[in-house]
Write a protein that holds these residues in place. Sequence first.
Motif, PDB file in Angstrom:
ATOM      1  N   PRO A   6      82.121   4.519 108.190  1.00  0.00           N
ATOM      2  CA  PRO A   6      80.806   4.907 108.703  1.00  0.00           C
ATOM      3  C   PRO A   6      79.718   3.979 108.173  1.00  0.00           C
ATOM      4  N   LYS A   7      78.731   3.700 109.015  1.00  0.00           N
ATOM      5  CA  LYS A   7      77.613   2.868 108.597  1.00  0.00           C
ATOM      6  C   LYS A   7      76.738   3.657 107.633  1.00  0.00           C
ATOM      7  N   MET A   8      76.163   2.944 106.703  1.00  0.00           N
ATOM      8  CA  MET A   8      75.216   3.585 105.798  1.00  0.00           C
ATOM      9  C   MET A   8      73.855   3.618 106.467  1.00  0.00           C
ATOM     10  N   HIS A   9      73.270   4.793 106.564  1.00  0.00           N
ATOM     11  CA  HIS A   9      71.967   4.956 107.199  1.00  0.00           C
ATOM     12  C   HIS A   9      70.975   5.490 106.177  1.00  0.00           C
ATOM     13  N   SER A  10      69.707   5.265 106.450  1.00  0.00           N
ATOM     14  CA  SER A  10      68.675   5.804 105.571  1.00  0.00           C
ATOM     15  C   SER A  10      67.432   6.113 106.385  1.00  0.00           C
ATOM     16  N   ILE A  11      66.643   7.042 105.889  1.00  0.00           N
ATOM     17  CA  ILE A  11      65.375   7.379 106.517  1.00  0.00           C
ATOM     18  C   ILE A  11      64.264   7.188 105.483  1.00  0.00           C
ATOM     19  N   THR A  12      63.102   6.828 105.959  1.00  0.00           N
ATOM     20  CA  THR A  12      61.955   6.659 105.068  1.00  0.00           C
ATOM     21  C   THR A  12      60.853   7.621 105.498  1.00  0.00           C
ATOM     22  N   GLY A  13      59.945   7.889 104.602  1.00  0.00           N
ATOM     23  CA  GLY A  13      58.847   8.779 104.935  1.00  0.00           C
ATOM     24  C   GLY A  13      57.814   8.824 103.830  1.00  0.00           C
ATOM     25  N   THR A  14      56.711   9.468 104.128  1.00  0.00           N
ATOM     26  CA  THR A  14      55.633   9.626 103.163  1.00  0.00           C
ATOM     27  C   THR A  14      55.562  11.068 102.698  1.00  0.00           C
ATOM     28  N   LEU A  15      54.869  11.282 101.614  1.00  0.00           N
ATOM     29  CA  LEU A  15      54.716  12.618 101.052  1.00  0.00           C
ATOM     30  C   LEU A  15      53.305  13.131 101.290  1.00  0.00           C
ATOM     31  N   THR A  16      53.222  14.398 101.667  1.00  0.00           N
ATOM     32  CA  THR A  16      51.925  15.056 101.788  1.00  0.00           C
ATOM     33  C   THR A  16      51.963  16.347 100.985  1.00  0.00           C
ATOM     34  N   ASP A  24      51.040  22.588  92.308  1.00  0.00           N
ATOM     35  CA  ASP A  24      50.186  21.563  92.888  1.00  0.00           C
ATOM     36  C   ASP A  24      50.877  20.211  92.941  1.00  0.00           C
ATOM     37  N   ASP A  25      52.188  20.191  92.628  1.00  0.00           N
ATOM     38  CA  ASP A  25      52.939  18.945  92.705  1.00  0.00           C
ATOM     39  C   ASP A  25      54.148  19.069  93.634  1.00  0.00           C
ATOM     40  N   ASP A  26      54.043  19.968  94.633  1.00  0.00           N
ATOM     41  CA  ASP A  26      55.054  20.092  95.686  1.00  0.00           C
ATOM     42  C   ASP A  26      54.587  19.309  96.907  1.00  0.00           C
ATOM     43  N   TYR A  27      55.522  18.645  97.570  1.00  0.00           N
ATOM     44  CA  TYR A  27      55.157  17.787  98.693  1.00  0.00           C
ATOM     45  C   TYR A  27      56.105  17.985  99.869  1.00  0.00           C
ATOM     46  N   ASN A  28      55.578  17.779 101.078  1.00  0.00           N
ATOM     47  CA  ASN A  28      56.400  17.686 102.280  1.00  0.00           C
ATOM     48  C   ASN A  28      56.851  16.243 102.441  1.00  0.00           C
ATOM     49  N   PHE A  29      58.092  16.057 102.897  1.00  0.00           N
ATOM     50  CA  PHE A  29      58.570  14.719 103.239  1.00  0.00           C
ATOM     51  C   PHE A  29      58.427  14.552 104.749  1.00  0.00           C
ATOM     52  N   ASN A  30      57.589  13.616 105.175  1.00  0.00           N
ATOM     53  CA  ASN A  30      57.343  13.370 106.588  1.00  0.00           C
ATOM     54  C   ASN A  30      58.052  12.099 107.016  1.00  0.00           C
ATOM     55  N   VAL A  31      59.098  12.258 107.805  1.00  0.00           N
ATOM     56  CA  VAL A  31      59.902  11.107 108.228  1.00  0.00           C
ATOM     57  C   VAL A  31      59.059  10.142 109.063  1.00  0.00           C
ATOM     58  N   THR A  32      59.215   8.856 108.791  1.00  0.00           N
ATOM     59  CA  THR A  32      58.583   7.824 109.608  1.00  0.00           C
ATOM     60  C   THR A  32      59.545   7.479 110.740  1.00  0.00           C
ATOM     61  N   ILE A 128      64.575   7.468 101.501  1.00  0.00           N
ATOM     62  CA  ILE A 128      63.683   6.575 100.764  1.00  0.00           C
ATOM     63  C   ILE A 128      62.304   7.214 100.745  1.00  0.00           C
ATOM     64  N   VAL A 129      61.863   7.624  99.575  1.00  0.00           N
ATOM     65  CA  VAL A 129      60.602   8.342  99.443  1.00  0.00           C
ATOM     66  C   VAL A 129      59.460   7.348  99.278  1.00  0.00           C
ATOM     67  N   GLY A 130      58.482   7.429 100.179  1.00  0.00           N
ATOM     68  CA  GLY A 130      57.350   6.527 100.148  1.00  0.00           C
ATOM     69  C   GLY A 130      56.206   7.079  99.318  1.00  0.00           C
ATOM     70  N   GLU A 131      55.024   6.580  99.602  1.00  0.00           N
ATOM     71  CA  GLU A 131      53.855   6.940  98.814  1.00  0.00           C
ATOM     72  C   GLU A 131      53.343   8.336  99.154  1.00  0.00           C
ATOM     73  N   ILE A 132      52.518   8.866  98.277  1.00  0.00           N
ATOM     74  CA  ILE A 132      51.881  10.155  98.514  1.00  0.00           C
ATOM     75  C   ILE A 132      50.608   9.920  99.305  1.00  0.00           C
ATOM     76  N   ALA A 133      50.519  10.564 100.470  1.00  0.00           N
ATOM     77  CA  ALA A 133      49.324  10.440 101.305  1.00  0.00           C
ATOM     78  C   ALA A 133      48.296  11.460 100.836  1.00  0.00           C
ATOM     79  N   THR A 134      47.124  10.989 100.485  1.00  0.00           N
ATOM     80  CA  THR A 134      46.089  11.877  99.951  1.00  0.00           C
ATOM     81  C   THR A 134      44.960  12.061 100.956  1.00  0.00           C
ATOM     82  N   ASN A 135      44.136  13.078 100.683  1.00  0.00           N
ATOM     83  CA  ASN A 135      42.952  13.370 101.499  1.00  0.00           C
ATOM     84  C   ASN A 135      43.281  13.650 102.966  1.00  0.00           C
ATOM     85  N   LEU A 136      44.486  14.151 103.209  1.00  0.00           N
ATOM     86  CA  LEU A 136      44.845  14.501 104.582  1.00  0.00           C
ATOM     87  C   LEU A 136      44.308  15.885 104.931  1.00  0.00           C
TER      88      LEU A 136
END
Length: 259
Positions: A6-16, A24-32, A128-136
């Motif tokens: 099987p091919k190795m796959h990965s998904i990336t996304g940002t945190l909100t 106050d340090d829980d985040y949603n993972f939003n897939v890109t 792959i966990v990306g940056e934390i998106a702030t002020n959303l």
Amino acid sequence: MAEKDPKMHSITGTLTPLMLTERDDDYNFNVTYLANRSIKDICKLTANKGSKYTAAQYESMYMDLFETAKEEVYSSSTVEFGFTNNSVGVDGPLTGTKPAFDPAVNSVTMRTSVRAEIKEDLKKIGVIVGEIATNLPTIKKIEDLSSKTTNDKLTPGGLLNGEGQRSKIAGEEGDTVGFFFINSETQTETAVPQTSLSRNDPSYFSFLIPQLTDGTYYLEVATRFTSGRSNSLLKEIRRNRFPYLLTVGDGGEERPGEL
């Protein structure tokens, strides 16, 4: 014949920030998401891999398979097709001394569950966990006044009350701002008209729910509102999704294990 590795796959996304918990340090993972692929697209991609069949031939074969699969499902067979196992069921009680199907209270629904091999594949996907998106702008809670439910049902034409953070709708002429319902199956977007907003504050909002068809939806908010003291707007529109899946009608909801 040996199975292909099987091919190795990965998904990336940002945190909100996840505003629904006490931490106050829980985040949603939003897939890109990279693309929105139709059946035609999949057929073209497959044909471009050097297959002996053309995209048109693949599409024709798929449609033949799909029609056969529908005939079998609609005739009370459980059918493995695509990513899911599929079957029909009947919702609603059949009552009385001579119970009969009543379209007023009963409906035929599609029931699906993820295939076992797909569940195993999902375990192998890297994240792959990306940056934390702030002020959303963030929706924290919604209440459907007609059904008296929270973070669950939607009643088209009824009133929805919500709580949020930086969720006030603000922008300039031509900006695509507001509240939007996204159909989880088709990704069709339905905007809430600005004239439907009866309350538009940074932390609270109310509006009339559009005439959505039966199904499941996500609610998103897009605005240039800034929580600063000045009346200036953000340079760019910021958009965020409420993580709960909301249901109109029976929603065609999945019932894993009921096959």
